[in-house]
Write an enzyme that holds these catalytic residues in place. Structure first.
Site, short mmCIF file in Angstrom:
data_model
loop_
_atom_site.label_atom_id
_atom_site.label_comp_id
_atom_site.label_asym_id
_atom_site.label_seq_id
_atom_site.Cartn_x
_atom_site.Cartn_y
_atom_site.Cartn_z
N GLY A 118 0.95 -1.29 0.15
CA GLY A 118 0.05 0.01 -0.10
C GLY A 118 0.61 1.28 -0.02
O GLY A 118 0.54 2.49 -0.25
N CYS A 120 -27.70 -9.24 -16.66
CA CYS A 120 -27.04 -9.01 -17.96
C CYS A 120 -27.86 -9.28 -19.06
O CYS A 120 -28.48 -10.60 -19.08
CB CYS A 120 -25.58 -9.84 -18.02
SG CYS A 120 -24.94 -9.68 -19.70
N CYS A 146 -22.66 -7.27 -19.10
CA CYS A 146 -21.51 -7.56 -18.24
C CYS A 146 -20.38 -6.37 -18.71
O CYS A 146 -20.28 -6.36 -19.93
CB CYS A 146 -21.10 -8.69 -18.25
SG CYS A 146 -22.05 -10.01 -17.57
N CYS A 205 -18.64 -12.50 -19.73
CA CYS A 205 -20.01 -12.63 -20.12
C CYS A 205 -19.94 -13.65 -21.21
O CYS A 205 -21.09 -14.55 -21.57
CB CYS A 205 -20.39 -11.21 -20.95
SG CYS A 205 -21.95 -11.05 -21.39
N CYS A 252 -26.13 -12.59 -21.09
CA CYS A 252 -25.70 -13.95 -20.64
C CYS A 252 -26.56 -14.22 -19.57
O CYS A 252 -26.52 -15.13 -19.02
CB CYS A 252 -24.16 -13.92 -20.15
SG CYS A 252 -23.79 -12.93 -18.79
#
Lengths: 279, 285
Positions: A31, A240, A265, A271, A243
């Protein structure tokens, strides 16, 4: 076949060494933003110069590369970076998340869970999570050094005061391994839980801002929040249209001038696989 | 009856202060809250302040007066950890470890002190406030910086403090930009006092405000100082302000202390030539 006019993966070996040192330091201090001597790349700032340099520095000839832009493999940014490495490194490329060993991403984490054999490289526009709260770099460095992160909480407070909830929906600040507060790049906050305890190495490169930071595998990453306003990963409340997945992150696509829209998606590979598997 | 207990607006009861029981009621502690020992600060060859020593007792307000460039603000900066003095000691009586030299503290410790037990009120509220953050966020920042993570409680505390400094709580989500100068200054005070500090550093808290707003702010400050048992070091060039707020006075000139004493003693019977000049320079209405 790679372009012989360039060294493997475009950058010269000394530059790669310098970037690898920064990456190693970043992994050693999860970080923490490590400054590095970012190079001019043959693309404009804002197009992923940081991510490209990190990718070039850790790439080997055996790697299989996948590049996504907002989850999609076939948008301008993804296509041109993929071509760039095909030409300068000659590495194999793929659109399948599960087949890739290196994934460079702009603003998404793939839906398919990552494995410990993979490296995820983020393109980062603004690495400093407090940039818009505290303009002085000297002061933000001090804040990081002293872990004095009250200011970050003020930002979330302001969100709730103004919108009734934490309205930050992307670049949602996280605390890494109980120490540094980090900007996860502008991924949607839906992706924040995927940062936590991820088996893959996650590297973040900011070219213009000349910073590299990292998450080693299985690092604890906590999204900042309030006790009475806990963090929630949100997405559009639809399935979606292609899909049918109800669990993946969706893009809203305007289809005509009469207000017609569909939700699909954002991860095109996921997808396609999902549509195939479901059919 | 002490000066701080004096009721009645801006009127000062000199005779009462000269009585023997002139110490505020909070002064029951055996040790000073802040002990300053020969603090010195130079700017190159010039003297910022030199050889400053005094004790500040719990609940006491110490006024520092002098002309521009006399080292008042330098001294305040040295005491509050914003400037690094070249020599001397600043002993603060911490809650957990007793007297500690703040100049030799580590930076995180000093920062922690600065946002829990200390308050710093700047002359210009813009220096002390976050102008882009709402009033509630400004007041709540100290709480969040010291670990508060409950939105409802932070907001409650912020709302309570806005009320105490006479800002309409309906304006909690407004930004300081939309406030008048006097309101900004009161907001700055709320932002500082929300953590319940024991020591406040004030640098010309009423500078730049018109007299009626000044009077209201002084009244408010006096009430808060009394209610909270707050000690304060108050830097100003306005003798009326110290007359109203300060128990004791330090008069500075050319970076040195030229006279000290009880406020009314110094103002009514100045000994040093410079203090006499200062007192006689006050314009009468």
């Amino acid at each position: 076949m790679s372009d012989q006019a360039y060294n493997f993966a475009y950058l010269d070996e000394d530059t790669k060494r310098m970037i690898r040192r920064a990456i190693l330091k970043g992994i050693a201090v999860p970080g923490y933003q490590v400054p590095f001597a970012s190079r001019e790349m043959p693309m404009p700032y804002g197009w992923g110069t940081g991510g490209v340099q990190v990718t070039a520095a850790v790439m080997t000839p055996e790697d299989v590369l996948k590049v996504i832009d907002q989850g999609a493999d076939d948008t301008t940014n993804a296509v041109s970076i993929r071509k760039f490495f095909q030409r300068t490194a000659g590495v194999a490329t793929t659109e399948r998340t599960s087949e890739a060993t290196m994934i460079q991403t702009r603003h998404r984490i793939p839906e398919t869970p990552l494995t410990s054999d993979q490296i995820l490289v983020y393109q980062v526009p603004i690495p400093e999570p407090m940039r818009f709260l505290e303009p002085r770099e000297t002061e933000t460095r001090r804040i990081h050094a002293l872990a004095d992160y009250g200011l970050m909480q003020v930002r979330l407070y302001e969100d709730i005061a103004r919108h009734g909830e934490i309205a930050t929906s992307y670049a949602y600040p996280v605390e890494v391994a109980g120490r540094y507060v980090m900007d996860p790049s502008p991924i949607p906050k839906f992706d924040n839980p995927k940062l936590d305890d991820c088996p893959a190495i996650q590297l973040f490169g900011a070219g213009r801002e000349q910073r590299i930071y990292a998450l080693p595998p299985y690092t604890h990453v906590r999204s900042l929040d309030f006790e009475d306003h806990p963090f929630r990963a949100t997405k559009a409340d639809h399935a979606c249209a292609i899909c049918g997945s109800a669990s993946s992150y969706l893009d809203e696509v305007i289809t005509d001038d009469a207000g017609g829209r569909m939700f699909v998606c954002s991860d095109t590979d996921y997808c396609a696989q999902n549509a195939k598997g479901g059919a | 009856m002490s000066l701080l207990d004096a009721s009645g607006g801006g009127i000062c009861h000199k005779e009462e202060v000269h009585a023997s029981s002139s110490l505020p009621k909070h002064l029951d502690s055996d040790s000073p809250l802040l002990s300053v020992r020969s603090v010195a600060k130079r700017y190159g060859a010039r003297i910022g302040c030199k050889d400053i020593s005094f004790d500040l007792w719990p609940g006491e307000v110490l006024g520092v007066v002098g002309e521009s460039g006399s080292g008042k603000s330098t001294l305040l900066g040295c005491l509050s950890g914003q400037l690094r003095p070249d020599g001397g000691e600043v002993l603060f009586d911490t809650r957990d470890r007793g007297p500690v030299d703040t100049l030799r503290m580590s930076e995180p410790q000093r920062r922690h002190l600065a946002r829990t037990d200390w308050a710093f009120v700047h002359q210009n509220p813009r220096d002390g406030l976050r102008m882009g953050v709402s009033a509630g966020g400004n007041v709540g920042e100290r709480l969040m910086a010291t670990g508060a993570r409950h939105y409802g409680r932070i907001r409650e505390a912020a709302s309570d403090w806005l009320d105490r400094v006479e800002i309409d709580t309906g304006r909690i989500d407004d930004r300081p930009r939309q406030f008048s100068g006097g309101m900004q200054q009161r907001l700055q005070i709320a932002r500082n006092l929300v953590s319940g500090p024991r020591l406040a550093f004030m640098d010309e808290p009423t500078g730049g405000l018109d007299v009626s707003v000044q009077a209201r702010l002084l009244d408010l400050l006096r009430g808060l100082v009394r209610d909270m048992g707050l000690s304060a070091v108050l830097v100003t060039h306005d003798l009326a302000v110290v007359r109203l707020l300060a128990d004791r006075l330090i008069v500075m000139k050319d970076g040195r202390v030229v006279e000290t004493g009880l406020t009314d003693q110094v103002l009514d019977d100045p000994q040093h030539g410079y203090t006499q000049l200062l007192v006689s320079s006050v314009l009468q209405v």
